[in-house]
Design an enzyme around this catalytic site. Structure first.
Site, PDB file in Angstrom:
ATOM      1  N   VAL A  69      36.986  18.348   9.209  1.00 20.61           N
ATOM      2  CA  VAL A  69      37.252  18.423   7.812  1.00 20.61           C
ATOM      3  C   VAL A  69      38.156  19.777   7.595  1.00 20.61           C
ATOM      4  CG1 VAL A  69      35.305  17.007   6.580  1.00 20.61           C
ATOM      5  CG2 VAL A  69      34.852  19.542   7.245  1.00 20.61           C
ATOM      6  N   TYR A 174      27.643  32.155   3.732  1.00 20.60           N
ATOM      7  CA  TYR A 174      27.527  30.856   3.284  1.00 20.60           C
ATOM      8  C   TYR A 174      27.525  30.895   1.479  1.00 20.60           C
ATOM      9  CZ  TYR A 174      24.803  26.357   2.409  1.00 20.60           C
ATOM     10  OH  TYR A 174      24.504  25.293   2.010  1.00 20.60           O
TER      11      TYR A 174
END
Ligand SMILES: NC(=O)c1ccc[n+]([C@@H]2O[C@H](COP(=O)([O-])OP(=O)(O)OC[C@H]3O[C@@H](n4cnc5c(N)ncnc54)[C@H](O)[C@@H]3O)[C@@H](O)[C@H]2O)c1
Length: 272
Positions: A69, A174
């Site tokens: 991706v 993150y």
């Protein structure tokens, strides 16, 4: 409306990125169990085959595509192949993502110098941003023309409570990537509302999956996170399935730009 009409996804041509494991697999499973035709896309060919075999065993129509991706060309080719096989694409779960490693506090609530902001490697920033944020942008870009062609469709992004909740135990990069995801999907939702495309998100709290090299499979990690939840447990992937089905089905047709937080109250704090 009857529940079977509200949540009807029968025959829906569905894509799940990161579908070979964890939350993506759970999304694929609830769609397949309810009659959708699902293509799992993942970077892990062996994982894909295993996941597809498991879903096919209960009679589902499931296909696989190896996709990275972070690479637009591979997503584009895989979407083309789904459209060629089924004539259309109706539901897209942009789910693939990776951990950015633990946070700056460890399980003993002590600072971990290797996780201090000044020591986080730049290549980790690039990898996490590309996999968690860049990939959602690329997936939405590629999905949109197909959904417009149908006169509508659903995009369900796997965001996180980390998009909203600052966390000592979760990697800083993150948290930043998921905050970007949250605003990206709201912006896309606004732009695409006129095309009857709803863009929403699952926002899980800590959930037992293979993320971060499987560190959350560890009993000690689960016990630790359980103490941070007012319902005294971590999520498992089947906790995600109700919201996934809702966001992919007609039941959510007037809902867009929203996150459903699925964390057992983790982001509310502790009670007793
Ligand atoms: N587990 C949690 O606690 C938690 C909490 C909130 C959000 N999330 C999010 O859920 C999503 C799914 O993660 P998970 O926890 O199920 O982890 P997981 O590791 O079990 O599954 C992730 C899947 O994505 C695939 N993947 C990774 N990089 C890829 C790439 N470049 N191209 C294609 N596929 C790729 C992996 O091979 C794997 O099959 C992620 O976006 C993650 O950030 C997880």
């Amino acid at each position: 409306m009857k529940v079977q009409d509200l949540f009807n996804v029968t025959g829906k041509i569905t894509i799940v990125t990161g579908g070979a494991s964890g939350i993506g697999y759970a999304c694929a499973e609830v769609m397949a169990d309810n009659g959708a035709i699902v293509t799992l896309m993942d970077i892990d060919p062996a994982g894909l085959e295993k996941a597809a075999a498991k879903l096919k065993a209960s009679g589902a129509q499931v296909f696989t595509e190896v996709v990275d991706v972070t690479k637009k060309e591979t997503i584009k080719r895989a979407f083309e192949s789904v459209a060629k096989r089924h004539g259309k694409i109706e539901v897209v779960f942009a789910n693939a993502g990776i951990s950015g490693g633990p946070g700056f506090l460890n399980a003993e609530d002590k600072r971990d110098p290797s996780r201090a902001i000044e020591n986080l490697p730049e290549d980790l920033w690039d990898r996490v941003m590309a996999t968690n944020l860049g990939s959602v942008f690329k997936t939405i870009q590629i999905a949109t023309p197909y959904l417009k062609e149908n006169g509508g469709g659903k995009i369900v992004v796997t965001s996180s409570v980390s998009a909203f909740k600052i966390e000592q135990y979760v990697g800083t990069i993150y948290v930043a990537s998921k905050a970007g995801v949250a605003q990206l999907l709201r912006q896309a939702a606004l732009e695409l509302a006129a095309y009857n495309i709803q863009v929403n998100a699952l926002a899980p709290g800590p959930c037992v999956t293979n993320i971060g090299g499987g560190r959350l499979q560890d009993k000690a990690a689960q016990d630790f996170f359980a103490t941070k939840h007012p319902n005294h447990r971590m999520a498992t992937t089947d906790d995600m399935q109700g919201a996934a089905l809702y966001l992919a089905s007609p039941a959510s047709r007037h809902v867009t730009g929203e996150h459903i937080i699925i964390d057992g109250g983790f982001s509310l704090g502790l009670a007793d």
